[in-house]
Design a protein around this motif. Structure first.
Motif: not given
Length: 272
Positions: A65, A145, A153
């Motif tokens: 991430s 992630d 995101h």
């Protein structure tokens, strides 16, 4: 371009989770032993359900991430994911993993986990993600992630992919994913703080030999009640204090008003 999403745990009911919320909470605050458990479990499942069924595997690039200077908790999980995946690849005569980073332009004061879907969208829409496109040519891209809640995101990653005309095969991997959209997105905050109810609950994690700093714990400390922060930080080692101080500088947290009181005290402590 093909995009495939894979998650180890699916959240259908907030009261019946297939993972331990206590473990998830301490993982988010720097417990590397739990990060190893999560990363290895995700890698094993990904191998069994996806990679082992492919006749050929091109070069894999793993991307955690986005972060600026201080890595996220998912970055630590990624390290163990890569170790487990590399072992399998090497045992099967395939090329081991390459890695790269997504760079981002904005540092947030807000606790992302407590925001609604719309608030998350408004917060992140002005951010910009950057990746070295030339490095990715003809490779399988694995974006990693720890949890997917609203997909904000993920949408930013897809936007980055579209803007850079990336045509690779892409896998989006999560330790956990919220499937039931009737559940409030603040379940993320509920999980993040499941075991951490005060700044002093961090001591149990920090005293472990495998504690690692991440963005969440740095922000949590800097925004804590000042009297609690003073008591807490004076209980820590000089190494801990110094590391916290320079991480705060590296992420430009000294520019954020809400962090200034604790930051200034920490600076005074370090510079004595």
């Amino acid at each position: 371009m093909t995009i495939q999403r894979f998650s180890l745990h699916k959240i259908h009911d907030k009261d019946q989770l297939s993972f331990n919320p206590n473990e998830y909470s301490v993982f988010k605050f720097g417990d590397d032993k739990i990060a190893q458990n999560f990363g290895e479990s995700l890698a094993q499942s990904y191998i069994n359900e996806i990679l082992s069924k492919r006749s050929a595997i091109e070069q894999i690039v793993v991307i955690s991430s986005p972060y600026s200077f201080i890595p996220t908790a998912s970055y630590n999980m990624k390290n163990h994911f890569v170790n487990e995946l590399n072992f399998w690849l090497s045992e099967n005569g395939r090329e081991t993993v390459q890695e790269t980073k997504i760079y981002r332009t904005i540092t947030y004061r807000e606790d992302y986990g407590e925001l609604s879907a719309e608030q998350r969208h408004q917060l992140i829409k002005n951010d910009h993600f950057y990746i070295d496109v030339n490095y990715l040519q003809n490779k399988l891209l694995v974006f990693l992630d720890d949890i997917k809640i609203t997909g904000s995101h993920e949408n930013m990653i897809k936007k980055m992919i579209d803007e850079n005309k990336i045509n690779n095969e892409i896998h989006l991997l999560y330790f956990a994913e919220l499937i039931n959209k009737e559940i409030n997105p603040n379940i993320e905050n509920h999980l993040n703080y499941y075991k951490i109810k005060s700044i002093f609950d961090l001591n149990e994690i920090i005293k472990e030999s495998r504690f690692v700093f991440n963005t969440r714990i740095v922000k949590y400390l800097l925004i804590a009640n000042h009297q609690d922060f003073v008591k807490f930080i004076n209980q820590q080692t000089a190494e801990f204090q110094t590391t916290l101080f320079y991480l705060a500088i590296g992420n430009n947290y000294f520019k954020i008003d809400e962090y200034s009181t604790n930051y200034i005290y920490l600076k005074t402590l370090i510079k004595k």
